[in-house]
Enzyme design. Structure first.
Site, PDB file in Angstrom:
ATOM      1  N   GLY A  55      -3.802  10.747 -10.975  1.00  0.00           N
ATOM      2  CA  GLY A  55      -3.031  10.152 -12.064  1.00  0.00           C
ATOM      3  C   GLY A  55      -2.091   9.134 -11.463  1.00  0.00           C
ATOM      4  O   GLY A  55      -2.335   8.624 -10.372  1.00  0.00           O
TER       5      GLY A  55
ATOM      6  N   PHE B  64       0.821  -1.231   0.000  1.00  0.00           N
ATOM      7  CA  PHE B  64       0.000   0.000   0.000  1.00  0.00           C
ATOM      8  C   PHE B  64       0.846   1.268   0.000  1.00  0.00           C
ATOM      9  O   PHE B  64       0.357   2.343   0.341  1.00  0.00           O
ATOM     10  CB  PHE B  64      -0.932   0.000   1.223  1.00  0.00           C
ATOM     11  N   LEU B  65       2.138   1.148  -0.375  1.00  0.00           N
ATOM     12  CA  LEU B  65       2.995   2.332  -0.278  1.00  0.00           C
ATOM     13  C   LEU B  65       2.582   3.423  -1.258  1.00  0.00           C
ATOM     14  O   LEU B  65       2.040   3.153  -2.328  1.00  0.00           O
ATOM     15  CB  LEU B  65       4.466   1.966  -0.474  1.00  0.00           C
TER      16      LEU B  65
ATOM     17  N   ASN C 114      -8.958  16.676  -1.762  1.00  0.00           N
ATOM     18  CA  ASN C 114      -8.434  17.872  -2.411  1.00  0.00           C
ATOM     19  C   ASN C 114      -8.879  17.894  -3.860  1.00  0.00           C
ATOM     20  O   ASN C 114      -8.453  17.063  -4.669  1.00  0.00           O
ATOM     21  CB  ASN C 114      -6.912  17.904  -2.309  1.00  0.00           C
ATOM     22  N   ALA C 115      -9.752  18.839  -4.166  1.00  0.00           N
ATOM     23  CA  ALA C 115     -10.255  18.960  -5.531  1.00  0.00           C
ATOM     24  C   ALA C 115      -9.200  19.616  -6.407  1.00  0.00           C
ATOM     25  O   ALA C 115      -8.357  20.357  -5.927  1.00  0.00           O
ATOM     26  CB  ALA C 115     -11.528  19.789  -5.525  1.00  0.00           C
TER      27      ALA C 115
ATOM     28  N   CYS D 126      -0.934   3.885 -10.648  1.00  0.00           N
ATOM     29  CA  CYS D 126      -1.761   2.951  -9.864  1.00  0.00           C
ATOM     30  C   CYS D 126      -3.252   3.233  -9.973  1.00  0.00           C
ATOM     31  O   CYS D 126      -3.985   2.454 -10.563  1.00  0.00           O
ATOM     32  CB  CYS D 126      -1.314   2.984  -8.410  1.00  0.00           C
TER      33      CYS D 126
ATOM     34  N   ASN E 118      -7.612   1.180  -3.445  1.00  0.00           N
ATOM     35  CA  ASN E 118      -7.321   2.185  -4.477  1.00  0.00           C
ATOM     36  C   ASN E 118      -8.605   2.708  -5.122  1.00  0.00           C
ATOM     37  O   ASN E 118      -8.698   3.885  -5.465  1.00  0.00           O
ATOM     38  CB  ASN E 118      -6.372   1.618  -5.536  1.00  0.00           C
TER      39      ASN E 118
ATOM     40  N   PHE F 227      -7.644  13.148   1.176  1.00  0.00           N
ATOM     41  CA  PHE F 227      -8.063  12.738  -0.175  1.00  0.00           C
ATOM     42  C   PHE F 227      -9.347  13.431  -0.620  1.00  0.00           C
ATOM     43  O   PHE F 227     -10.114  12.903  -1.410  1.00  0.00           O
ATOM     44  CB  PHE F 227      -8.157  11.207  -0.295  1.00  0.00           C
TER      45      PHE F 227
HETATM   46  C1  UGA Z   1      -1.638   5.096  -4.546  1.00  0.00           C
HETATM   47  C2  UGA Z   1      -2.245   4.754  -3.173  1.00  0.00           C
HETATM   48  O1  UGA Z   1      -2.457   5.950  -2.434  1.00  0.00           O
HETATM   49  C3  UGA Z   1      -1.300   3.831  -2.398  1.00  0.00           C
HETATM   50  O2  UGA Z   1      -1.875   3.473  -1.166  1.00  0.00           O
HETATM   51  C4  UGA Z   1      -1.050   2.577  -3.240  1.00  0.00           C
HETATM   52  O3  UGA Z   1      -0.152   1.695  -2.607  1.00  0.00           O
HETATM   53  C5  UGA Z   1      -0.466   2.992  -4.576  1.00  0.00           C
HETATM   54  O4  UGA Z   1      -1.373   3.889  -5.255  1.00  0.00           O
HETATM   55  C6  UGA Z   1      -0.249   1.744  -5.384  1.00  0.00           C
HETATM   56  O5  UGA Z   1      -1.240   1.096  -5.750  1.00  0.00           O
HETATM   57  O6  UGA Z   1       0.905   1.352  -5.592  1.00  0.00           O
HETATM   58  P1  UGA Z   1       0.240   6.796  -5.396  1.00  0.00           P
HETATM   59  O7  UGA Z   1      -0.056   6.309  -6.776  1.00  0.00           O
HETATM   60  O8  UGA Z   1       1.652   6.936  -4.962  1.00  0.00           O
HETATM   61  O9  UGA Z   1      -0.455   5.825  -4.318  1.00  0.00           O
HETATM   62  O10 UGA Z   1      -0.451   8.232  -5.275  1.00  0.00           O
HETATM   63  P2  UGA Z   1      -1.549   8.917  -4.340  1.00  0.00           P
HETATM   64  O11 UGA Z   1      -0.893   9.618  -3.233  1.00  0.00           O
HETATM   65  O12 UGA Z   1      -2.650   7.991  -4.022  1.00  0.00           O
HETATM   66  O13 UGA Z   1      -2.109  10.026  -5.361  1.00  0.00           O
HETATM   67  C7  UGA Z   1      -2.746   9.624  -6.554  1.00  0.00           C
HETATM   68  C8  UGA Z   1      -3.228  10.802  -7.336  1.00  0.00           C
HETATM   69  O14 UGA Z   1      -4.353  11.390  -6.705  1.00  0.00           O
HETATM   70  C9  UGA Z   1      -2.227  11.939  -7.524  1.00  0.00           C
HETATM   71  O15 UGA Z   1      -2.265  12.348  -8.877  1.00  0.00           O
HETATM   72  C10 UGA Z   1      -2.730  13.016  -6.603  1.00  0.00           C
HETATM   73  O16 UGA Z   1      -2.398  14.306  -7.060  1.00  0.00           O
HETATM   74  C11 UGA Z   1      -4.219  12.787  -6.656  1.00  0.00           C
HETATM   75  N1  UGA Z   1      -4.947  13.301  -5.463  1.00  0.00           N
HETATM   76  C12 UGA Z   1      -4.686  12.793  -4.232  1.00  0.00           C
HETATM   77  C13 UGA Z   1      -5.919  14.265  -5.614  1.00  0.00           C
HETATM   78  O17 UGA Z   1      -6.194  14.745  -6.745  1.00  0.00           O
HETATM   79  N2  UGA Z   1      -6.603  14.709  -4.522  1.00  0.00           N
HETATM   80  C14 UGA Z   1      -6.354  14.223  -3.282  1.00  0.00           C
HETATM   81  O18 UGA Z   1      -7.017  14.672  -2.319  1.00  0.00           O
HETATM   82  C15 UGA Z   1      -5.370  13.242  -3.130  1.00  0.00           C
END
Ligand code: UGA
Length: 441
Positions: free
Chosen positions: A265, A147-148, A259-260, A268, A216, A257
């Site tokens: 992207g 889940f990193l 944040n609009a 994952c 996810n 999570f």
């Molecule tokens: C995500 C999951 O959060 C991890 O728990 C998981 O292990 C990982 O996928 C995976 O499957 O390997 P990650 O892809 O590193 O992690 O990125 P996130 O921090 O989840 O962010 C994903 C996207 O959502 C980013 O583009 C971020 O800008 C966007 N986001 C995030 C938003 O637009 N609004 C938010 O409030 C939060």
């Protein structure tokens, strides 16, 4: 314990280094020679805070080696499968070729009593299929999803918020004796974080595989939910950031999570929700996940809306307009540009006839390789020089803190588009800028 890690990408390289730092003797395997050469030299093949330090520390202690030869796994008792499962070209399904190839190449080297630990994100049913392939060797498969988060990968690997073990069960649903023995070995690998009190959920194969895609999907849904509310705010003059704060105070909802902005992207969330929908279809329960199609559409619409906003501030046409895009990566503290909303918007602006200059603290090299038609600048000042519009696409800390007065003298037009809702509108407006954002008046 001697362990092997197959696949040295964002997941595997961090996992290998982290396991070595816990005192294990680790060999990391990858087919990519460049990656292995870098890792051998103690260099991280991608940007991940804390990883270079961990690699050097582990390398010096002698507990971490790398090889392109799968035979180097000899002597390891636990083998982690950490390869990628990207989206198939032109389809929603996951491409399983790397998982299948790793397990096939591992088979001749497995000894009775060995444990194969699946960490890749896979369609549910994969573990059952791989377990059958592995069974004749006398080794046992555990499904142990990861889940990193990129940008926090080291911290998340060393101090995870939970472990999930999917163990083999018999017809009555009871964990098999081989499963119990395998669990004891994996407990030994994770002894340090387990003794720190990390929760452990012990379950069966299907549940363990589903946990990962469910998590996810939930995160993606939360982001698209708030972005749908942003659409409503745009139609009514509301402010989605205040709406998020207000609903987030309800602990059942939570502010994280929510944040609009330009949406999700990366390597994952987008491909995982699509692969999950594809798998549900194969299982005959596609209706259960039709909402994820909407989650995906809302996410895509935000990018289009941002291009519209840019066109609006350019008085109806982007042709010949200079747009500076701050951020190329899918999120800050990463050099990963896979399915990056910022870069996708830059690409759409370019196709609409704008002259697009992209900058990013870590992602320029990857962005240039993927989108050579865009223009790149090494720093913000060079990117925004003579720009008609400045667009913040990725919320790097240094972009959040930009000084509107300092930039005002460099740009051609004082128009700022905040794609991540992280700038203070009052401050930018006071400095003479037009401030526009998604879901805000
Ligand atoms: C995500 C999951 O959060 C991890 O728990 C998981 O292990 C990982 O996928 C995976 O499957 O390997 P990650 O892809 O590193 O992690 O990125 P996130 O921090 O989840 O962010 C994903 C996207 O959502 C980013 O583009 C971020 O800008 C966007 N986001 C995030 C938003 O637009 N609004 C938010 O409030 C939060």
């Amino acid at each position: 314990m001697r362990i092997s890690v197959i696949g040295c990408g964002y997941l595997g390289a961090v996992h290998a280094a982290a396991m070595a730092s816990l005192g294990h003797e680790v060999v990391g395997i990858d087919v990519d020679e460049r990656k292995i050469d870098a890792l051998r030299a103690g260099r991280a093949p991608f940007f991940e805070p804390g990883l270079p330090e961990l690699l050097l520390e582990a390398g010096d202690a002698g507990g971490l080696t790398f090889s392109t030869d799968i035979a180097a796994v000899a002597g390891a008792r636990v083998h982690f499968v950490c390869v990628g499962t990207p989206q198939m070209k032109g389809e929603f399904r996951a491409d399983m070729r790397y998982v299948d190839a790793s397990v096939t190449s591992l088979l001749p080297h497995l000894q009775p009593g060995d444990v194969v630990v699946g960490k890749s994100t896979v369609p549910v049913g994969t573990a059952e299929r791989l377990a059958e392939q592995i069974a004749p060797t006398g080794a046992t498969l555990i499904w142990n999803p990861e889940f990193l988060r990129e940008g926090f990968a080291v911290e998340d690997t060393l101090h995870p918020d939970r472990f999930v073990y999917g163990l083999p069960t018999d017809e009555a649903g009871v964990v098999t004796a081989a499963g119990e023995a395998a669990k004891a070995l994996l407990d030994e690998v994770y002894a340090t974080p387990l003794s720190d009190g990390t929760p452990l959920v012990v379950t069966d194969y299907p549940t363990a595989q589903l946990v990962k895609v469910a998590a996810n999907s939930f995160l993606a849904t939360k982001i698209s939910f708030i972005n749908a509310m942003a659409e409503l705010c745009e139609a009514t003059g509301g402010d989605v950031t205040q709406l998020a704060d207000a609903i987030g105070y309800d602990v059942r909802i939570g502010r994280k999570f929510l944040n609009a902005g330009l949406g999700f992207g990366g390597g994952c969330l987008p491909k995982d929700i699509r692969a999950f929908m594809a798998r549900a279809g194969e299982l005959g329960v596609d209706q259960a996940l039709t909402f994820l199609r909407e989650v995906d559409s809302i996410n895509g619409r935000r990018r289009e809306r941002m291009v519209e906003l840019a066109r609006e501030v350019c008085e109806g046409t982007l042709v010949g307009k200079r747009v500076a895009v701050l951020g190329a990566t899918f999120k800050p503290n990463s050099d990963d540009i896979r399915d990056s909303p910022a870069l996708a918007v830059a690409d759409m602006l370019d196709k609409a006839g704008a002259h697009v200059v992209v900058t990013d603290p870590q992602g320029i090299e990857n962005a240039r390789a993927a989108r050579p038609e865009l223009h790149y600048a090494e720093n913000v000042l060079d990117a925004v020089r003579d720009a008609d519009v400045v667009l913040l696409g990725t919320e790097w800390a240094q972009y959040r803190e930009l000084d509107p007065d300092a930039l005002a003298g460099v740009v051609a037009g004082r128009h700022i588009l905040d794609g991540r809702n992280v700038l203070d509108p009052a401050r930018w407006r006071a400095a003479g800028w037009t401030y526009r954002a998604l879901g805000r008046p």
